[in-house]
Design an enzyme around this catalytic site. Structure first.
Site, PDB file in Angstrom:
ATOM      1  N   GLU A 152      -5.968 -10.973  -0.461  1.00  0.00           N
ATOM      2  CA  GLU A 152      -6.643 -10.802   0.841  1.00  0.00           C
ATOM      3  C   GLU A 152      -8.165 -10.791   0.653  1.00  0.00           C
ATOM      4  OE1 GLU A 152      -5.145  -7.301   2.884  1.00  0.00           O
ATOM      5  OE2 GLU A 152      -3.090  -7.751   2.305  1.00  0.00           O
ATOM      6  N   GLU A 204       0.803  -1.241   0.000  1.00  0.00           N
ATOM      7  CA  GLU A 204       0.000   0.000   0.000  1.00  0.00           C
ATOM      8  C   GLU A 204       0.829   1.281   0.000  1.00  0.00           C
ATOM      9  OE1 GLU A 204      -2.701  -0.342   3.315  1.00  0.00           O
ATOM     10  OE2 GLU A 204      -3.285  -2.368   2.762  1.00  0.00           O
TER      11      GLU A 204
HETATM   12  O1  9MR Z   1      -6.383  -8.211   9.009  1.00  0.00           O
HETATM   13  C1  9MR Z   1      -5.330  -7.526   9.626  1.00  0.00           C
HETATM   14  C2  9MR Z   1      -5.718  -7.135  11.034  1.00  0.00           C
HETATM   15  O2  9MR Z   1      -5.933  -8.295  11.808  1.00  0.00           O
HETATM   16  C3  9MR Z   1      -4.621  -6.289  11.638  1.00  0.00           C
HETATM   17  O3  9MR Z   1      -5.009  -5.857  12.923  1.00  0.00           O
HETATM   18  C4  9MR Z   1      -4.326  -5.105  10.742  1.00  0.00           C
HETATM   19  C5  9MR Z   1      -3.174  -4.284  11.273  1.00  0.00           C
HETATM   20  O4  9MR Z   1      -1.994  -5.025  11.301  1.00  0.00           O
HETATM   21  O5  9MR Z   1      -4.011  -5.535   9.427  1.00  0.00           O
HETATM   22  C6  9MR Z   1      -5.009  -6.295   8.816  1.00  0.00           C
HETATM   23  O6  9MR Z   1      -4.583  -6.747   7.553  1.00  0.00           O
HETATM   24  C7  9MR Z   1      -4.366  -5.757   6.557  1.00  0.00           C
HETATM   25  C8  9MR Z   1      -3.241  -6.255   5.670  1.00  0.00           C
HETATM   26  O7  9MR Z   1      -2.114  -6.516   6.451  1.00  0.00           O
HETATM   27  C9  9MR Z   1      -2.932  -5.259   4.578  1.00  0.00           C
HETATM   28  N1  9MR Z   1      -4.106  -4.955   3.824  1.00  0.00           N
HETATM   29  C10 9MR Z   1      -5.249  -4.522   4.582  1.00  0.00           C
HETATM   30  C11 9MR Z   1      -5.584  -5.547   5.662  1.00  0.00           C
HETATM   31  C12 9MR Z   1      -6.799  -5.115   6.436  1.00  0.00           C
HETATM   32  O8  9MR Z   1      -6.548  -3.947   7.120  1.00  0.00           O
END
Ligand code: 9MR
Length: 371
Positions: A278, A159
């Site tokens: 994802e 991102e």
């Molecule tokens: O699903 C993830 C969540 O459990 C975490 O708390 C969060 C912060 O680390 O990140 C979420 O995953 C993200 C992913 O790493 C990158 N793309 C967006 C996802 C959703 O926020």
């Protein structure tokens, strides 16, 4: 006497053979798992604690998926909590379990700006360009080096772009602070070419690992997609080692077929591997609604979306470019949508008791329909 004896043996053997054949067709053949019906790997974002503690969770991952991504445990906040201390235990548990169970491991993620995913020391780190470069390089070398030979691929940078395709840099929050930073500490401290260098460091640490750039919003933000395409062309020209693109696909029911098609197609046209990295499909459409009911109509629309994605991925992406589709956790109760976004929703293929939902079957139909 002898002839009679052989006759009896033959008749019994024949009877047993017939009976076993009969039983085979009589008892319903066990359903094939998702990864068995798909023509590409089917992955899941995992939480190692749930994997360790919940037999239902573990069982579904074991049977249905053949690729795993640690959902959070390889992020800086978990794996590098202090400047000179790495904490591999949780991620190691998942990676070792996956390797022992024959699953592919996709690493996630070496660089991300999100404040929740960064340790305090890093958010407060003060240093010149060289000091920051050392921090980034050492982290990438250490983490990729630690998992060399076990983690097959990495989301190197996650991102890094704004919706308009510009590089994420300044914090645009109305009252900016380190806790609501929607800019990037990486771009601000390392300059605009940090993405390329991150890929080079990762490649040097494990030349066999496949390296991905991972993003969200490709279905809604054409300018971001154009910027990714441009970046890939630039990397190819400069021989920066990039192997694939991750399309997160946190989608809702408003994601039209046309938008999904366009997003997959632009990734495919780069010639790189394409990973839907994802996937989840929100029925709340990102709206907080505690009264929302998971009606048959919503389930039908969600199922159609999942099925379409499975089909379209296969229709548009040639086999050798299919890195797979990864779902962002197992059961609805485990999803970041319910836990982190605090939305009432049912975005995944399994319910909170790890039972297959209707959308699971719709999606599986999509996986089956084309090869
Ligand atoms: O699903 C993830 C969540 O459990 C975490 O708390 C969060 C912060 O680390 O990140 C979420 O995953 C993200 C992913 O790493 C990158 N793309 C967006 C996802 C959703 O926020």
């Amino acid at each position: 006497m002898r002839v009679k004896h052989w006759l009896i043996v033959t008749v019994v053997a024949l009877a047993l053979w017939l009976l076993s054949g009969y039983q085979m067709s009589w008892l319903a053949a066990p359903d094939k798992a998702l990864w068995q019906v798909a023509s590409f790997p089917i992955g899941v974002g995992c939480d190692p604690s749930l994997l360790e503690q919940r037999p239902g969770y573990r069982q579904v991952i074991k049977t249905e998926y053949n690729s795993v991504t640690p959902e959070t445990e390889q992020k800086w906040v978990s794996i590098h909590p202090e400047p000179n201390r790495y904490s591999f235990t949780k991620a190691d548990y998942l990676v070792n379990w996956a390797v022992a169970n024959g699953k592919r491991v996709h690493g996630h993620t070496l660089l991300w700006h999100q404040p929740d995913a960064l340790p305090k020391w890093l958010k407060e780190f003060k240093g010149d360009r060289a000091a920051w470069e050392k921090v980034m390089k050492t982290h990438i070398e250490t983490v990729v080096g630690h998992y060399k030979g076990k983690v097959k691929s990495w989301d190197v940078v996650n991102e890094a772009l704004n919706d308009d395709g510009t590089l994420r840099m300044a914090n645009h929050h109305a009252n900016p602070s380190i806790e609501n930073d929607n800019g990037s500490i990486w771009a601000r401290n390392l300059g605009s070419d940090y993405i390329a260098r991150a890929f080079q460091y990762a490649h040097a640490a494990d030349p066999k690992a496949l390296l991905f750039y991972n993003e969200y919003g490709q279905d809604t933000q054409p300018l971001r997609v154009a910027a990714i395409t441009k970046m890939v062309a630039d990397f190819k020209r400069r021989k920066i080692p990039i192997d694939g693109l991750g399309l997160q696909f946190h989608l809702d029911l408003n994601a039209t077929e046309e938008r999904i098609t366009r997003a997959i197609s632009s990734a495919e046209k780069t010639g790189l591997l394409v990973h839907i990295s994802e996937l989840d499909v929100l029925v709340s459409n990102w709206k907080k609604n505690p009264d929302l009911v998971y009606s048959p109509e919503l389930q039908k629309q969600q199922g159609a979306k999942y099925k379409f994605i499975a089909q379209e991925y296969q229709r548009l992406v040639p086999k050798k470019q299919r890195y797979g589709i990864t779902h962002w956790n197992v059961g609805d109760g485990d999803s970041w949508i319910t836990n982190w976004m605090k939305l009432k929703d049912w975005p995944l293929l399994f319910d909170d008791k790890y039972q297959r939902k209707k959308v699971y079957y719709d999606y599986r139909e999509g996986l089956k329909s084309i090869k």
